[in-house]
Design a protein around this motif. Structure first.
Motif, PDB file in Angstrom:
ATOM      1  N   ILE A   2       6.253  -1.008   5.645  1.00 39.50           N
ATOM      2  CA  ILE A   2       5.884  -2.389   6.193  1.00 39.50           C
ATOM      3  C   ILE A   2       5.093  -1.761   7.163  1.00 39.50           C
ATOM      4  O   ILE A   2       3.602  -2.291   7.281  1.00 39.50           O
ATOM      5  N   LEU A   3       5.288  -0.953   8.277  1.00 38.68           N
ATOM      6  CA  LEU A   3       4.893   0.114   9.144  1.00 38.68           C
ATOM      7  C   LEU A   3       3.922   0.668   9.005  1.00 38.68           C
ATOM      8  O   LEU A   3       2.531   0.567   9.788  1.00 38.68           O
ATOM      9  N   GLY A   4       3.926   1.012   8.075  1.00 36.73           N
ATOM     10  CA  GLY A   4       2.672   2.889   7.703  1.00 36.73           C
ATOM     11  C   GLY A   4       1.598   2.227   7.084  1.00 36.73           C
ATOM     12  O   GLY A   4       0.780   2.510   7.145  1.00 36.73           O
ATOM     13  N   ALA A  27       9.345  -4.335  12.229  1.00 40.96           N
ATOM     14  CA  ALA A  27       8.526  -5.120  10.812  1.00 40.96           C
ATOM     15  C   ALA A  27       7.762  -6.132  11.338  1.00 40.96           C
ATOM     16  O   ALA A  27       6.648  -6.454  10.307  1.00 40.96           O
ATOM     17  N   LEU A  28       9.195  -7.550  11.302  1.00 36.75           N
ATOM     18  CA  LEU A  28       8.732  -7.904  11.234  1.00 36.75           C
ATOM     19  C   LEU A  28       7.351  -8.577  12.571  1.00 36.75           C
ATOM     20  O   LEU A  28       6.256  -9.335  12.098  1.00 36.75           O
ATOM     21  N   VAL A  29       7.166  -8.194  13.573  1.00 38.92           N
ATOM     22  CA  VAL A  29       6.276  -8.364  14.412  1.00 38.92           C
ATOM     23  C   VAL A  29       4.682  -7.548  13.670  1.00 38.92           C
ATOM     24  O   VAL A  29       3.812  -8.706  13.805  1.00 38.92           O
ATOM     25  N   LEU A  80       3.394 -10.351  11.630  1.00 45.85           N
ATOM     26  CA  LEU A  80       2.620 -11.364  11.773  1.00 45.85           C
ATOM     27  C   LEU A  80       1.370  -9.941  12.139  1.00 45.85           C
ATOM     28  O   LEU A  80       0.460 -11.176  12.472  1.00 45.85           O
ATOM     29  N   VAL A  81       1.333  -9.889  12.526  1.00 46.36           N
ATOM     30  CA  VAL A  81      -0.283  -9.292  13.974  1.00 46.36           C
ATOM     31  C   VAL A  81      -0.664  -8.046  12.756  1.00 46.36           C
ATOM     32  O   VAL A  81      -2.396  -8.802  12.917  1.00 46.36           O
ATOM     33  N   ARG A  82       0.257  -7.312  11.427  1.00 54.88           N
ATOM     34  CA  ARG A  82      -1.197  -6.514  11.161  1.00 54.88           C
ATOM     35  C   ARG A  82      -0.445  -6.563   9.780  1.00 54.88           C
ATOM     36  O   ARG A  82       0.485  -4.800   9.449  1.00 54.88           O
ATOM     37  N   PRO A  83      -0.844  -6.840   8.773  1.00 55.12           N
ATOM     38  CA  PRO A  83      -0.084  -7.273   7.416  1.00 55.12           C
ATOM     39  C   PRO A  83       0.276  -5.756   6.969  1.00 55.12           C
ATOM     40  O   PRO A  83       0.878  -6.149   6.265  1.00 55.12           O
ATOM     41  N   GLN A  84      -1.083  -5.569   6.784  1.00 59.34           N
ATOM     42  CA  GLN A  84      -1.638  -3.979   5.544  1.00 59.34           C
ATOM     43  C   GLN A  84      -0.645  -3.121   6.348  1.00 59.34           C
ATOM     44  O   GLN A  84      -0.874  -1.849   5.976  1.00 59.34           O
ATOM     45  N   GLY A  85      -0.463  -3.099   7.883  1.00 59.71           N
ATOM     46  CA  GLY A  85       0.221  -1.337   8.106  1.00 59.71           C
ATOM     47  C   GLY A  85      -0.410  -0.625   8.460  1.00 59.71           C
ATOM     48  O   GLY A  85      -2.053  -1.367   8.652  1.00 59.71           O
ATOM     49  N   LEU A  86      -0.519   0.026   9.798  1.00 56.34           N
ATOM     50  CA  LEU A  86      -1.524   0.942  10.390  1.00 56.34           C
ATOM     51  C   LEU A  86      -2.205   1.491   9.616  1.00 56.34           C
ATOM     52  O   LEU A  86      -3.369   1.951  10.230  1.00 56.34           O
ATOM     53  N   PHE A  87      -2.197   1.758   8.063  1.00 56.04           N
ATOM     54  CA  PHE A  87      -2.917   2.499   7.463  1.00 56.04           C
ATOM     55  C   PHE A  87      -2.984   1.660   6.402  1.00 56.04           C
ATOM     56  O   PHE A  87      -3.577   2.212   5.268  1.00 56.04           O
ATOM     57  N   GLY A  88      -2.607   0.584   5.747  1.00 58.60           N
ATOM     58  CA  GLY A  88      -2.897  -0.258   4.705  1.00 58.60           C
ATOM     59  C   GLY A  88      -4.339  -0.834   4.683  1.00 58.60           C
ATOM     60  O   GLY A  88      -5.050  -0.715   5.283  1.00 58.60           O
ATOM     61  N   GLU A  89      -4.472  -0.639   3.433  1.00 53.51           N
ATOM     62  CA  GLU A  89      -6.272  -0.672   2.839  1.00 53.51           C
ATOM     63  C   GLU A  89      -5.968  -2.792   2.972  1.00 53.51           C
ATOM     64  O   GLU A  89      -4.936  -3.643   2.372  1.00 53.51           O
ATOM     65  N   LYS A  90      -6.662  -3.322   3.438  1.00 55.16           N
ATOM     66  CA  LYS A  90      -6.819  -4.826   3.843  1.00 55.16           C
ATOM     67  C   LYS A  90      -7.084  -5.742   2.988  1.00 55.16           C
ATOM     68  O   LYS A  90      -8.496  -5.006   2.691  1.00 55.16           O
ATOM     69  N   ILE A  91      -6.991  -6.379   2.466  1.00 55.76           N
ATOM     70  CA  ILE A  91      -7.178  -6.753   0.680  1.00 55.76           C
ATOM     71  C   ILE A  91      -7.387  -8.290   1.612  1.00 55.76           C
ATOM     72  O   ILE A  91      -7.461  -9.358   1.928  1.00 55.76           O
ATOM     73  N   ILE A  92      -8.745  -8.312   0.935  1.00 58.01           N
ATOM     74  CA  ILE A  92      -9.965  -9.909   0.822  1.00 58.01           C
ATOM     75  C   ILE A  92     -10.288 -10.166  -0.268  1.00 58.01           C
ATOM     76  O   ILE A  92     -10.513  -9.741  -1.441  1.00 58.01           O
TER      77      ILE A  92
END
Length: 309
Positions: free
Chosen positions: A244-246, A289-291, A294-306
């Motif tokens: 979740i974090l990464g 992970a919960l934070v 709430l703030v960045r669901p895709q994680g640090l390096f995950g792809e943002k899904i639109i």
């Protein structure tokens, strides 16, 4: 300062091992787009196979060499994980092509319970030992700089090195090989991948086999440290906050996420835990992970899904 560095190194070593388990989650998600809840069961199943094969082979084959017995046990356990991957594809995933993600998710839950039961049936439910020769004695670093030096476990150092090599190899595999690119294509769109000639069944067998190999390495290392028991599958729960974090699709993210959580939980337990009576190490990763959810669901390096509508 010496105690701080000792705690920091301990966190980094633990983080590498969390990352190793998290890699299995990332591999499956990259190839199928589903979160694999069976990864913990795979770690346990692979570790049980390795532990029991290393006991049985010297008796069955009259082997005097412990090294040879361990090598044969590793090969046999890996072959077993490949068979498991093939069975999963044939009997489960192959029947669920192009189904909703929640359907595949529930399928991995079923696989997890099946592997837990099968492992107990085939290999027993006692506590078993894995001994592959990793040194258990401590190592003192920077003795000339800090009084008494910094205590580091040699076993943790070897385990971190093994995990680092495996991570680098997997990163190159996904980025530089045709199979790795095919895996990413399948994750993006099953139907489109099939339409250009990518054999979905073969790809899924490959990725589950690789995830099985990662589970075997993680199971051997954790089994060497903690012994092989059914609570070992619970260790995989610590990998959930890591991915979740990464980011669910990022191999480097799994590594960085594991290091952050490993260091964070050690430092928080040592320096903040006494103020609250301890126990921070147990829940630190999940709160972090919960934070991030709430703030960045895709994680640090995950792809943002639109989703465009």
């Amino acid at each position: 300062m010496g105690f701080f560095l000792e705690t920091l190194f301990g966190g980094l070593m633990a983080g590498m091992l969390y990352s190793l388990i998290a890699l299995g989650f990332v591999l499956i998600f990259k190839a199928s787009g589903v979160f694999n809840f069976a990864q913990g069961a795979m770690v346990l199943f692979a570790a049980l196979a390795m532990a029991r094969f290393s006991e049985w082979f010297p008796k069955l084959l009259a082997l005097d060499s412990k090294l040879l017995a361990n090598l044969l046990a590793i090969v046999a356990a890996m072959l077993l994980m490949v068979v498991v991957a093939w069975v999963i594809e044939r009997l489960v995933l192959g029947k669920l092509v192009n189904q909703e993600g929640v359907t595949l998710l529930m399928a991995t839950l079923g696989i997890a319970y099946f592997l837990d039961g099968l492992g107990q049936t085939l290999f027993g439910n006692a506590i078993y030992k894995i001994d592959i020769g990793l040194p258990k004695d401590p190592l003192f670093l920077m003795e000339s700089t800090f009084q008494g030096g910094i205590l580091v476990s040699k076993e943790d150092l070897y385990a971190a090195a093994i995990a680092g090599v495996l991570v680098a190899a997997l990163s190159l595999f996904f980025q530089k090989t045709a199979t790795g690119r095919a895996l990413r294509a399948v994750a993006d769109d099953h139907q489109a991948a099939q339409s250009i000639g990518i054999p979905l069944s073969r790809i899924w067998v490959i990725v589950w086999s690789i995830a099985g190999f990662v589970a075997l390495v993680a199971g051997i290392i954790w089994g060497s440290k903690l012994g092989v028991q059914f609570s070992l599958s619970l260790v995989a729960l610590k990998a959930l906050p890591v991915v979740i974090l990464g980011g669910l699709t990022s191999v480097p993210g799994a590594i960085l996420g594991g290091l952050i959580i490993g260091v964070g939980e050690k430092l928080s337990e040592v320096y903040i835990g006494p103020m609250f009576g301890g126990g921070i190490e147990i829940w630190f990763a999940y709160v972090l992970a919960l934070v991030f959810l709430l703030v960045r669901p895709q994680g640090l390096f995950g792809e943002k899904i639109i989703d465009r509508v």
